[in-house]
Scaffold this active site. Structure first.
Site, PDB file in Angstrom:
ATOM      1  N   HIS A   1      14.524  14.537  -2.301  1.00 14.66           N
ATOM      2  CA  HIS A   1      14.783  12.991  -2.277  1.00 14.66           C
ATOM      3  C   HIS A   1      13.487  12.950  -3.337  1.00 14.66           C
ATOM      4  CE1 HIS A   1      13.549   8.311  -0.999  1.00 14.66           C
ATOM      5  NE2 HIS A   1      13.024   8.727  -0.846  1.00 14.66           N
ATOM      6  N   GLU A   2      12.020  14.177  -2.780  1.00 11.41           N
ATOM      7  CA  GLU A   2      10.832  13.460  -3.658  1.00 11.41           C
ATOM      8  C   GLU A   2      10.602  14.208  -4.651  1.00 11.41           C
ATOM      9  OE1 GLU A   2       8.757  11.522  -2.109  1.00 11.41           O
ATOM     10  OE2 GLU A   2       9.593  11.909  -0.137  1.00 11.41           O
TER      11      GLU A   2
ATOM     12  N   GLU B   1       0.121   6.510  -2.214  1.00  8.91           N
ATOM     13  CA  GLU B   1       1.197   4.562  -2.553  1.00  8.91           C
ATOM     14  C   GLU B   1       0.740   3.671  -0.461  1.00  8.91           C
ATOM     15  OE1 GLU B   1       5.095   5.808  -2.324  1.00  8.91           O
ATOM     16  OE2 GLU B   1       5.584   3.075  -2.464  1.00  8.91           O
TER      17      GLU B   1
ATOM     18  N   GLY C   1       6.818  10.521   5.915  1.00  8.25           N
ATOM     19  CA  GLY C   1       7.738  11.905   5.765  1.00  8.25           C
ATOM     20  C   GLY C   1       7.246  12.643   4.877  1.00  8.25           C
TER      21      GLY C   1
ATOM     22  N   GLU D   1       6.269  11.612  -3.086  1.00  7.03           N
ATOM     23  CA  GLU D   1       6.026  11.944  -4.924  1.00  7.03           C
ATOM     24  C   GLU D   1       5.229  12.332  -5.622  1.00  7.03           C
ATOM     25  OE1 GLU D   1       7.115   8.581  -3.358  1.00  7.03           O
ATOM     26  OE2 GLU D   1       7.563   7.162  -4.856  1.00  7.03           O
ATOM     27  N   ASN D   2       3.961  11.817  -5.751  1.00  8.87           N
ATOM     28  CA  ASN D   2       2.901  11.429  -6.538  1.00  8.87           C
ATOM     29  C   ASN D   2       3.324  13.036  -8.010  1.00  8.87           C
ATOM     30  OD1 ASN D   2       1.120  10.705  -4.112  1.00  8.87           O
ATOM     31  ND2 ASN D   2       1.483  12.574  -3.694  1.00  8.87           N
TER      32      ASN D   2
ATOM     33  N   GLU E   1      13.249   3.345  -4.342  1.00  5.86           N
ATOM     34  CA  GLU E   1      13.409   4.169  -3.181  1.00  5.86           C
ATOM     35  C   GLU E   1      15.081   3.323  -2.215  1.00  5.86           C
ATOM     36  OE1 GLU E   1      12.283   5.824  -1.984  1.00  5.86           O
ATOM     37  OE2 GLU E   1       9.792   5.188  -2.251  1.00  5.86           O
TER      38      GLU E   1
END
Ligand code: 0A1
Ligand code: ZN
Length: 877
Positions: free
Chosen positions: A303-304, A127, A267, A270-271, A326
């Site tokens: 979050h991920e 990304e 940070g 999220e793959n 996001e």
């Protein structure tokens, strides 16, 4: 300047892709110096797109093309063209198979986009547009393909081989090599591709989803960090359960892998099925991580994980829609953390951060809407506006719809758009569909930049027992948007009676029972008046409770009224807000020349807060934390760097002296008695205890530095150790130096703790900070190719107002040197650092000149990256 002027990419130019890729098979021969990537793409024309010139243009950067074939036929140089950014095939059929083989060099990749080496481990970051540095592809999020991946590498050097999806087999090969194959059943955009190869150890666990799927959970780290994974694993399982309960979302693969890497620009990422994390966002043990680190790790893990639905299953059509994933995902992780700990304290922390970062962004030359209209480099748009303001928009929608309808809307969003690449309009359309509401005015929040201001005034009519509240909204201009339209703003408020109780809020014309408490008003007009009736006495309004919208409120409160709200408001957020307002007012008056005129009521309120045995310690600590220097500067037309620093220090000293007994008692009362616990309660007590210690030092209490030394030497946990170290270093002198040296000896082997050692020195209050920081550039542990280290030293220094804004320009020159050094290595990090220079208009003319000169000299540099060019050019515009 870049050799050719960089192109501006515009939302208005969006066109669906001319070709689609249904499936891709990737085969990697991995090695640090040279990796070969063979790709087989199944392509076809997109029936939904307009026909172009018939050619196919694939994205690709820094690739050495070794082989290319179309439907099995090897192509020759007349069939295609390659340039710095693409591979173009002049003639292609409507449906075909394309094979390419390229070579890349991970060991030369310091930008950390694409395939790179981090401490001997091979890993990827795709990304937003890193996949094009791995193979030729349609590297845009609206092209979703099924990926199957084969990884081949030396078994001894890279015993662990991971990619997205489910594992489908491993095989030992000749010459000490081995292969692992992975298959991801969910079509995904290329930005979610990932692989990892390295000598890693894991902590494993299991999760059983609500529908009974067994998921293997693994956290992969360098072997010496195995004992620091427990917190992240617990956070992951909690997040998985929470998403099932709150959003009805289950995990969808057999494995969930998380890998910690030491070199990472952000940070975490999220793959699909293979999250790659900055080690800082995974590892946590009481000795090495502070309470804030523990909370941050929990939030990032969540979050991920939440992205698996909000981002992966439903993704973005184009990068202008970044906030679709996001903003919504930040809102989801904020709510998760609120449920895990103290909701009120979490809201305060989030708003603090929004105001410090996003409001500041809105007030400067890089202001942009949550859905930007154009960009030069998308990496520059991973901003507080897209993330944090985006989260506020999701939160406002949740407020406007209420919990049940909001859940129905998100259910609809996930089912309607599963497997699709969509827009923020599609998201809002789901909110409209379930609620029957017209949210077209609300959508302006996505396209209009700037922080709206609400000017509010109230009038009480004793004869009519009525209260009139007049609300005016106004959004100041931002670059490219001189005129703003009225927004749809949810305004939560209460009216307090003289005993501090909430009154029932009845609007004129309303009948039936109305309970006392908070009420949500909807502001839509530039000016709107609300008439409350049956109000028996002049009320005190408590406005924007819970910070129900990302706006600034202006209401002419007296000091006494703020003190009253601080003591009695039923809304914890607004009690904190009143305290902030009050201290901000005192400090700004002090800076403006009024000196320290502090009303006795202020000390009294502080005392009451500090000794309130019913309040959560964490909330008390928030209430007693003065607004920080940058935020105070943001409230001035011209930032008075030194005066703000002196006033804030001065107020801390006075508060510390006035309430020294209470601070001393608070320090004792909130000591950890047992072993370290990362529970919200224990964290709150530590926060309050260390705040008390800070005030005792500020007060110049004779024994305060001794307490710091004892606390530092006790080495009970990192939160306490670092709090004491910071106070000792800020106090200056031999004690600070000794503590720094001891800390270094203790932690030289731990990269993440060493980052703290660098950061503390770069944020030190005393004189000589720049010299110290310059010296640290030469420290053997400093490296410009490790983003965490750069952030610890350089970004921390730039966030330290007095030395960074030194009137001789030395801080600015230092930053220019770092930016020019870093830009060829890692443009993303260089561009981020450079942002510290763009708000020059807010300083005096002397500083303005210095800051501009540095921006100009950066812009004049040869071969500047697009990233840095965009920030510098907009900064000067
Ligand atoms: N999507 C990630 C953030 C991220 C963005 C870009 C990156 O590299 C350039 C890395 C991570 C998230 O929101 O967590
Ligand atoms: Zn994210």
């Amino acid at each position: 300047m870049p050799s050719t002027a960089p192109t501006l990419i515009r939302l208005a130019d969006y066109r669906p892709p001319e070709f689609l890729i249904d499936a891709v098979a990737l085969s990697f021969r991995l090695a640090g110096a040279e990796t070969q990537v063979a790709a087989t793409l199944e392509l076809r024309r997109n029936p939904a797109a307009m026909r172009g010139d018939g050619a196919l243009r694939l994205d690709g950067e820094g690739l050495e093309l070794e082989w290319i074939a179309l439907d099995g036929q090897h192509l020759t140089a007349q069939d295609y063209a390659v340039d710095d950014e693409s591979l173009t095939l002049f003639q292609v059929p409507d449906q075909f198979c394309l094979e390419t083989r390229v070579c890349v060099h991970p060991d030369q990749n310091t930008a950390l986009e694409g395939l790179y080496l981090s401490n001997g481990m091979l890993c990827t970051q795709c990304e937003a547009q890193g996949f094009r540095r791995i193979t030729y592809f349609l590297d845009r999020p609206d092209v979703m393909a099924r990926f199957s991946v084969s990884l081949e590498a030396d078994r001894a050097q890279y015993p662990v081989l991971l990619a997205n999806g489910n594992p489908v087999g491993t095989e030992d090969l000749a010459d000490g090599r081995h292969r692992a194959c992975w298959d991801d059943p969910f079509p995904k955009p290329s930005y979610l591709f990932a692989l990892v190869a390295g000598d890693l150890s894991r902590v494993s666990d299991r999760f059983r989803t609500a529908s009974g799927r067994k998921v293997a959970l693994n956290i992969w780290v360098e072997p010496e960090n195995l004992d620091q994974c427990g917190h992240a694993m617990r956070a992951l399982k909690n997040a998985m359960g929470w998403d099932e309960d709150r959003y009805g979302r289950e995990y969808d693969l057999d494995v969930y892998n998380i890998v910690a890497v030491s070199h990472f620009n952000m940070g975490a990422m999220e793959n699909k099925g293979l999250n790659i994390f900055n080690a800082k966002a995974v590892l946590a043990s009481p000795d090495t991580a502070t309470d804030q680190d523990f909370q941050w790790v929990e939030g990032v893990i969540a979050h991920e994980y939440f992205h698996n639905w909000s981002g992966n299953r439903v993704t973005c059509r184009d990068w202008f829609q970044l906030s679709l994933k996001e903003g919504f995902t930040v809102f989801r992780d904020q709510e998760f953390s609120a449920d895990r700990g103290s909701r009120g304290v979490k809201r305060i922390a989030d708003v603090r951060m929004l105001r410090a970062r996003q409001f500041a962004e809105d007030a400067g030359p890089l202001a942009h809407p949550v859905r930007p209209e154009s960009y030069i480099e998308i990496n520059n748009f991973y901003t507080a506006t897209v993330y944090e303001k985006g989260a506020e928009l999701a939160r406002m929608l949740a407020h406007l719809l209420g919990p049940d309808l909001f859940r129905r809307a998100t259910d609809l969003y996930f089912s309607r758009h599963d497997g699709q690449a969509v827009t923020t309009d599609d998201f809002v359309a789901c909110m409209e569909a379930v609620s029957g509401r017209d949210l077209s005015q609300f959508k302006r929040w996505y396209s209009q930049a700037g922080t709206p201001e609400l000017e509010i005034a109230g009038t009480y009519d004793p004869a009519a027992q009525a209260y009139e509240l007049r609300v005016r909204q106004h959004t100041p201009p931002t670059p490219g948007q001189p005129h703003k339209e009225a927004l749809h703003i949810p305004l939560a408020l209460g009216l307090l009676d003289h005993q501090g109780r909430d009154l029932p809020l009845r609007l004129v014309g309303e009948t039936g029972v109305i309970r006392a408490g908070t009420r949500l008003l909807e502001i839509r007009e530039p000016e709107q008046v609300f008439h409350f009736i049956d109000i028996p006495e002049p009320p005190l309004p408590s406005l924007l409770r819970g910070f129900s919208a990302p706006v600034k409120v202006r209401f002419d409160y007296s000091e006494a009224e703020l003190l009253f709200l601080m003591a009695y408001d039923s809304d914890g957020f607004n009690r904190w807000e009143a305290a902030q307002n009050l201290s901000q007012r005192l400090l700004l008056a002090w800076v403006a020349g009024a000196g320290p005129s502090i009303p006795a009521g202020f000390y009294e309120a502080g005392r009451r807060a500090l000794t309130d045995t019913r309040a959560e310690p964490a909330l008390i600590a928030e209430i007693l934390t003065l607004p920080n220097e940058s935020y105070l500067g943001d409230q001035m037309t011209q930032v008075a760097v030194e005066a703000i620093h002196q006033a804030r220090e001065g107020l801390m000293t006075r508060l510390g002296q006035e309430l020294s007994g209470e601070f001393r008692a608070g320090y004792e009362l909130n000591q950890d008695r047992g072993p370290y616990e990362p529970s919200p309660e224990a964290m709150g007590r530590r926060a309050l205890k260390n705040l008390c210690l800070g005030y005792l030092v500020a007060a110049g209490e004779a024994e305060a530095l001794g307490l710091c030394r004892d606390q530092f030497e006790a080495r009970h946990n990192m939160t306490d150790q670092i709090a004491a170290l910071r106070l000792l270093v800020d106090a200056g002198g031999a004690a600070g130096e000794e503590a720094l040296a001891a800390f270094y000896d203790q932690w030289a082997g731990d990269a993440l703790v060493l980052d703290k050692w660098f950061a503390i020195q770069a944020s030190a209050k005393g004189p000589g900070t720049l010299e110290r920081v310059r010296g640290l550039l030469g420290h053997p542990a400093y490296s410009p190719t490790n983003p965490n280290r750069v952030r610890s030293l350089v970004a921390s220094f730039c966030a330290n107002p007095v030395p960074f804004h030194a009137a001789d320009g030395s801080g600015y020159a230092f930053l220019r040197e770092r930016v020019l050094e870093l830009d060829p290595l890692n443009p993303q990090i260089a561009a981020r650092l450079l942002q510290s220079l763009v708000r020059w208009r807010r300083y005096d003319t002397h500083r303005q000149g210095l800051m501009r000169a540095e921006l100009e000299s950066i812009l004049a540099a040869e071969k500047l990256s697009k990233d840095a060019y965009e920030v510098a050019a907009k900064g000067l515009a």
